[in-house]
Design a protein around this motif. Structure first.
Motif, PDB file in Angstrom:
ATOM      1  N   ALA A 322       0.849  -1.191   0.000  1.00 60.41           N
ATOM      2  CA  ALA A 322       0.000   0.000   0.000  1.00 60.41           C
ATOM      3  C   ALA A 322       0.883   1.239   0.000  1.00 60.41           C
ATOM      4  CB  ALA A 322      -0.876  -0.012   1.253  1.00 60.41           C
ATOM      5  N   LEU A 323       0.366   2.273  -0.623  1.00 62.66           N
ATOM      6  CA  LEU A 323       1.081   3.555  -0.653  1.00 62.66           C
ATOM      7  C   LEU A 323       0.089   4.624  -0.238  1.00 62.66           C
ATOM      8  CD1 LEU A 323       3.733   5.045  -1.634  1.00 62.66           C
ATOM      9  CD2 LEU A 323       2.470   5.501  -3.732  1.00 62.66           C
ATOM     10  N   SER A 324       0.303   5.171   0.951  1.00 59.05           N
ATOM     11  CA  SER A 324      -0.654   6.141   1.464  1.00 59.05           C
ATOM     12  C   SER A 324      -0.223   7.555   1.074  1.00 59.05           C
ATOM     13  CB  SER A 324      -0.709   5.995   2.987  1.00 59.05           C
ATOM     14  OG  SER A 324      -1.580   6.963   3.504  1.00 59.05           O
ATOM     15  N   VAL A 325      -1.131   8.273   0.421  1.00 61.51           N
ATOM     16  CA  VAL A 325      -0.811   9.618  -0.062  1.00 61.51           C
ATOM     17  C   VAL A 325      -1.474  10.649   0.850  1.00 61.51           C
ATOM     18  CG1 VAL A 325      -0.995  11.212  -2.002  1.00 61.51           C
ATOM     19  CG2 VAL A 325      -0.794   8.743  -2.428  1.00 61.51           C
ATOM     20  N   PRO A 326      -0.693  11.381   1.638  1.00 59.01           N
ATOM     21  CA  PRO A 326      -1.288  12.389   2.523  1.00 59.01           C
ATOM     22  C   PRO A 326      -2.064  13.424   1.705  1.00 59.01           C
ATOM     23  CG  PRO A 326       1.069  12.100   2.978  1.00 59.01           C
ATOM     24  CD  PRO A 326       0.767  11.342   1.735  1.00 59.01           C
ATOM     25  N   GLY A 327      -3.274  13.692   2.089  1.00 58.36           N
ATOM     26  CA  GLY A 327      -4.085  14.693   1.365  1.00 58.36           C
ATOM     27  C   GLY A 327      -4.602  14.188   0.031  1.00 58.36           C
ATOM     28  N   GLY A 328      -4.371  12.900  -0.258  1.00 59.07           N
ATOM     29  CA  GLY A 328      -4.708  12.368  -1.588  1.00 59.07           C
ATOM     30  C   GLY A 328      -6.207  12.240  -1.847  1.00 59.07           C
ATOM     31  N   ALA A 329      -7.049  12.360  -0.791  1.00 55.12           N
ATOM     32  CA  ALA A 329      -8.491  12.231  -1.005  1.00 55.12           C
ATOM     33  C   ALA A 329      -9.005  13.320  -1.936  1.00 55.12           C
ATOM     34  CB  ALA A 329      -9.216  12.286   0.344  1.00 55.12           C
ATOM     35  N   GLU A 330      -8.209  14.348  -2.135  1.00 57.85           N
ATOM     36  CA  GLU A 330      -8.643  15.417  -3.037  1.00 57.85           C
ATOM     37  C   GLU A 330      -8.442  15.068  -4.506  1.00 57.85           C
ATOM     38  OE1 GLU A 330      -6.954  19.145  -1.982  1.00 57.85           O
ATOM     39  OE2 GLU A 330      -7.972  19.130  -0.034  1.00 57.85           O
ATOM     40  N   LEU A 331      -7.750  13.965  -4.762  1.00 62.05           N
ATOM     41  CA  LEU A 331      -7.528  13.584  -6.164  1.00 62.05           C
ATOM     42  C   LEU A 331      -8.875  13.279  -6.823  1.00 62.05           C
ATOM     43  CD1 LEU A 331      -4.449  11.191  -5.810  1.00 62.05           C
ATOM     44  CD2 LEU A 331      -4.455  13.515  -6.725  1.00 62.05           C
ATOM     45  N   THR A 332      -9.047  13.724  -8.055  1.00 63.68           N
ATOM     46  CA  THR A 332     -10.312  13.490  -8.761  1.00 63.68           C
ATOM     47  C   THR A 332     -10.290  12.099  -9.402  1.00 63.68           C
ATOM     48  OG1 THR A 332      -9.425  14.337 -10.820  1.00 63.68           O
ATOM     49  CG2 THR A 332     -10.475  15.938  -9.358  1.00 63.68           C
ATOM     50  N   LYS A 355     -10.176   5.851  -0.414  1.00 66.62           N
ATOM     51  CA  LYS A 355     -10.134   7.237   0.083  1.00 66.62           C
ATOM     52  C   LYS A 355     -10.551   7.252   1.537  1.00 66.62           C
ATOM     53  CE  LYS A 355     -10.922  10.230  -3.845  1.00 66.62           C
ATOM     54  NZ  LYS A 355     -11.796  11.149  -4.576  1.00 66.62           N
ATOM     55  N   VAL A 356      -9.815   7.988   2.327  1.00 62.42           N
ATOM     56  CA  VAL A 356     -10.117   8.035   3.761  1.00 62.42           C
ATOM     57  C   VAL A 356     -10.882   9.321   4.037  1.00 62.42           C
ATOM     58  CG1 VAL A 356      -9.121   7.870   6.066  1.00 62.42           C
ATOM     59  CG2 VAL A 356      -7.891   6.895   4.114  1.00 62.42           C
ATOM     60  N   ASN A 357     -12.216   9.199   4.123  1.00 64.61           N
ATOM     61  CA  ASN A 357     -13.016  10.407   4.357  1.00 64.61           C
ATOM     62  C   ASN A 357     -13.115  10.738   5.839  1.00 64.61           C
ATOM     63  OD1 ASN A 357     -13.409  10.786   1.661  1.00 64.61           O
ATOM     64  ND2 ASN A 357     -15.321   9.617   1.601  1.00 64.61           N
ATOM     65  N   ASP A 358     -13.487   9.716   6.645  1.00 67.64           N
ATOM     66  CA  ASP A 358     -13.634   9.983   8.071  1.00 67.64           C
ATOM     67  C   ASP A 358     -13.453   8.691   8.867  1.00 67.64           C
ATOM     68  OD1 ASP A 358     -14.163  10.897  10.536  1.00 67.64           O
ATOM     69  OD2 ASP A 358     -16.301  11.324  10.194  1.00 67.64           O
ATOM     70  N   LEU A 359     -12.310   8.562   9.488  1.00 62.84           N
ATOM     71  CA  LEU A 359     -12.009   7.309  10.188  1.00 62.84           C
ATOM     72  C   LEU A 359     -12.900   7.101  11.409  1.00 62.84           C
ATOM     73  CD1 LEU A 359      -8.126   7.118   9.949  1.00 62.84           C
ATOM     74  CD2 LEU A 359      -9.771   5.519   8.968  1.00 62.84           C
ATOM     75  N   ALA A 360     -13.417   8.201  11.953  1.00 59.45           N
ATOM     76  CA  ALA A 360     -14.283   8.087  13.127  1.00 59.45           C
ATOM     77  C   ALA A 360     -15.532   7.267  12.797  1.00 59.45           C
ATOM     78  CB  ALA A 360     -14.679   9.486  13.616  1.00 59.45           C
ATOM     79  N   GLN A 361     -15.902   7.232  11.509  1.00 57.12           N
ATOM     80  CA  GLN A 361     -17.075   6.445  11.117  1.00 57.12           C
ATOM     81  C   GLN A 361     -16.735   5.009  10.774  1.00 57.12           C
ATOM     82  OE1 GLN A 361     -19.596   8.175   8.093  1.00 57.12           O
ATOM     83  NE2 GLN A 361     -18.777  10.213   8.527  1.00 57.12           N
ATOM     84  N   GLY A 362     -15.526   4.584  11.075  1.00 57.56           N
ATOM     85  CA  GLY A 362     -15.109   3.214  10.750  1.00 57.56           C
ATOM     86  C   GLY A 362     -15.118   3.011   9.247  1.00 57.56           C
ATOM     87  N   ALA A 363     -15.514   1.793   8.821  1.00 52.02           N
ATOM     88  CA  ALA A 363     -15.474   1.473   7.390  1.00 52.02           C
ATOM     89  C   ALA A 363     -16.422   2.365   6.588  1.00 52.02           C
ATOM     90  CB  ALA A 363     -15.800   0.012   7.178  1.00 52.02           C
ATOM     91  N   ASP A 392      -6.583  11.314   3.462  1.00 56.08           N
ATOM     92  CA  ASP A 392      -5.550  10.601   2.700  1.00 56.08           C
ATOM     93  C   ASP A 392      -6.191   9.693   1.651  1.00 56.08           C
ATOM     94  OD1 ASP A 392      -3.863  11.794   4.446  1.00 56.08           O
ATOM     95  OD2 ASP A 392      -3.222   9.966   5.496  1.00 56.08           O
ATOM     96  N   LEU A 393      -5.348   9.227   0.758  1.00 55.38           N
ATOM     97  CA  LEU A 393      -5.804   8.217  -0.197  1.00 55.38           C
ATOM     98  C   LEU A 393      -4.745   7.118  -0.230  1.00 55.38           C
ATOM     99  CD1 LEU A 393      -7.548   8.524  -3.517  1.00 55.38           C
ATOM    100  CD2 LEU A 393      -5.356   7.365  -3.518  1.00 55.38           C
ATOM    101  N   VAL A 394      -5.202   5.861  -0.184  1.00 57.24           N
ATOM    102  CA  VAL A 394      -4.246   4.750  -0.157  1.00 57.24           C
ATOM    103  C   VAL A 394      -4.341   3.993  -1.482  1.00 57.24           C
ATOM    104  CG1 VAL A 394      -3.492   2.694   1.084  1.00 57.24           C
ATOM    105  CG2 VAL A 394      -4.576   4.579   2.336  1.00 57.24           C
TER     106      VAL A 394
END
Ligand code: ASP
Length: 587
Positions: A322-332, A355-363, A392-394
């Motif tokens: 896996a390659l986690s990209v900090p701030g990558g959730a903004e990628l279109t 895409k990691v939108n909100d970890l507090a909501q779990g999966a 982030d985006l993984v």
């Protein structure tokens, strides 16, 4: 003779009579006054001609861009308000008194006096004009400063500059040879050196102790963006030094070079084993300016139903990373699609992502086409392992390890560039503990460096289990570019024969190709080792150029041709006859 270079004139020259030699960069007619910008290698100066000097005025009126002139005049301050702060000579101008046209010029194929988009083909075909551009002149002069520094450093440290032959035998550095037919030995060919490797080793056997050469090398390779068929190495060899000592001498040289010419302190270079570099960065020349790393997740996905991940996770030659990209959730979506296309160049069959939108909501907080196949639990465990944060985006790679390393390794660099994730300007390191051999793709082994590199074990151990053995090789890497590489060499015959044996080179073949080296190893060869730096790449990095063609005076194109001289060219039938060569037309 000139009294000054155009670019050298300053306020302190005001009142002096001077003589300049140079090229007309631009001519302007300002209501009866002629302005010539005159250029030489040091810069440009403005010269003014008044109509009251009839003869020189008329001549000045007749010159055109790129005419070569000799000019006498006197330096004066520019009228108040007309100074040009953007020009080093912008405070002064020269009042032209005598003008001599030394040569005329046709209209150049492209303008030099204003910025023009010119195709590289046109520039290379007219390289003598292109080389007049100040930015290229600056780069070539910088190149000269680099070699000057390096020669000085090496000479001061006891290294001796010795030339080695260009017409020689093949040197196995992993590329095709350029061959030169012999007229006097029918049916025989010289090879141009892929490097001076064997000769520099022979020089150590001869007792020179420390050798260097700024050496031309020739490799007929399938050309990639930053390769040239002929290129220059700073080639170095030493006797009686360990790898750490060789590393230390050459690192000090590169550090000194950066400090002297760029005022940059590179600091001490970290060392990283090859296996770690592949594991963390998917590359043997990691670009440490970017923080992202590849993280193994095979153990987490080996048991899932999703075959795309589970199969490589269970394959001993596979890898799931896996390659986690900090701030990558903004990628279109479009950007992710483009990255998917990009990794396909490296053989990846797809590019999975979460895409990691909100970890507090779990999966629930994960957005991805694959979470439903992985299972929520596994997906969350992966997020934890890679240390993903909201926003982030993984990305994932799952395939043979080689494909995953190449694809995610390249993706890491591309995303790092695109999202401007550089954390520093310069990131040097040494990659060490290379494997001695790699799979040649045909069921055999091939030397990872070259077959004269010393393994880190005995000949018997090497023959018994060649696969896992390490070599005493080291590469210097800067910003993801291999700047140089070398090794401690084999200095005894038995070890050299063992390596040839593992490589499937028979005794006869070894004798035929490298008999002279094996022979030399019989007569008191000292322990020795060295390395070679790629000068073109070094200059490219230090000048911030985007291609090595920018730092070579007369480079070849990507198809290995010289557009300026039209080489390679056909030769006459008589020449071929003399060489006993008959050219067969390709069918
Ligand atoms: N001859 C090697 C090369 O060209 C460098 C070295 O081992 O010194 O890559």
């Amino acid at each position: 003779m000139r009294s000054h270079y155009c670019g050298d004139l300053r306020k302190e020259h005001i009142g002096q009579d001077i003589t300049l030699m140079g090229w007309v960069h631009r001519r302007r007619d300002h209501g009866g006054v002629i302005f010539l910008d005159v250029r030489d290698r040091e810069g440009i100066t403005q010269v003014v001609f008044d109509p009251d000097r009839d003869e020189s005025f008329k001549l000045a009126d007749s010159v055109r861009n790129e005419y070569v002139i000799e000019l006498r005049g006197s330096v004066r301050a520019r009228p108040a308000g007309t100074e040009n702060k953007d020009m080093p000579t912008g405070d002064i101008e020269v009042l032209g008194k005598e003008l001599r046209i030394l040569n005329k010029s046709d209209t150049p194929p492209f303008q030099l006096d204003e910025h023009q988009q010119v195709g590289e083909d046109v520039r290379l075909r007219n390289r003598f004009i292109d080389l007049r551009r100040p930015e290229i002149q600056r780069k070539l002069r910088f190149r000269s400063q680099i070699t000057h520094y390096i020669r000085n450093y090496l000479e001061n440290n006891g290294f001796i500059d010795i030339e080695t032959p260009i017409l020689t035998r093949a040197t196995p550095e992993g590329a095709r040879d350029y061959l030169v037919p012999s007229r006097t030995h029918e049916g025989h060919f010289f090879a141009l050196p892929q490097s001076p490797q064997l000769f520099k080793q022979l020089l150590m056997v001869s007792g020179f102790d420390r050798y260097y050469q700024i050496a031309k090398c020739f490799r007929d390779e399938d050309l990639r963006a930053d390769r040239q068929p002929e290129f220059t190495q700073i080639d170095i060899e030493t006797s009686f030094l360990s790898e750490d000592e060789i590393i230390s001498i050459t690192e000090t040289m590169i550090r000194g070079l950066f400090s002297e010419l760029l005022n940059v302190d590179l600091g001490e270079f970290p060392h990283m084993p090859y296996s770690e570099a592949m594991q963390r960065y998917g590359s043997d020349k990691p670009d440490l300016r970017f923080p992202m790393e590849l993280v193994d997740v095979a153990d987490l996905v080996a048991a899932v139903d999703f075959k795309v991940f589970a199969a490589p996770a269970q394959d001993p030659n596979g890898r799931v990373a896996a390659l986690s990209v900090p701030g990558g959730a903004e990628l279109t979506r479009k950007q992710i699609d483009d990255y998917t296309k990009f990794v396909s160049i490296y053989g990846a069959k797809g590019l999975a992502w979460i895409k990691v939108n909100d970890l507090a909501q779990g999966a629930e907080g994960l957005q991805s086409p694959i979470v439903k196949f992985l299972g929520e639990d596994v997906a969350l465990k992966i997020m934890e392992r890679v240390g993903a944060k909201n926003g982030d985006l993984v990305f994932f790679g799952a395939d043979k390890a080689k494909i995953v390393n190449e694809a995610l390794g390249a993706l890491r660099l591309k995303v790092g560039e695109d999202l401007k994730m550089h954390q520093c300007e310069w990131a040097p390191l040494w990659v060490v503990d290379f494997p001695m051999f790699e799979d040649d793709g045909k069921g055999g082994l091939t030397a990872l460096h070259h077959p004269f590199t010393s393994p880190n074990c005995s000949p018997a151990e090497l023959i018994a289990h060649p696969e896992g053995k390490l070599s005493r090789a080291y590469d210097m890497v800067l910003n993801g570019t291999e700047l140089g590489g070398g090794s401690v060499r084999i200095h005894d015959q038995e070890m050299q024969r063992a390596v040839f044996k593992v490589l499937g080179i028979t005794d006869e073949e070894a004798e035929e190709k490298f008999g002279f080296l094996l022979n030399a190893l019989r007569y008191g060869a000292p322990p020795h080792g060295g390395l070679a730096f790629g000068l073109d790449r070094l200059v490219m990095l230090m000048t911030g150029s985007s291609s090595i063609r920018e730092v070579i005076a007369f480079p070849k194109t990507q198809s290995a041709a010289c557009l300026l001289t039209d080489a390679p060219g056909e030769v006459s039938a008589a020449q071929l006859r003399e060489l006993n060569i008959k050219v067969r037309k390709a069918p």
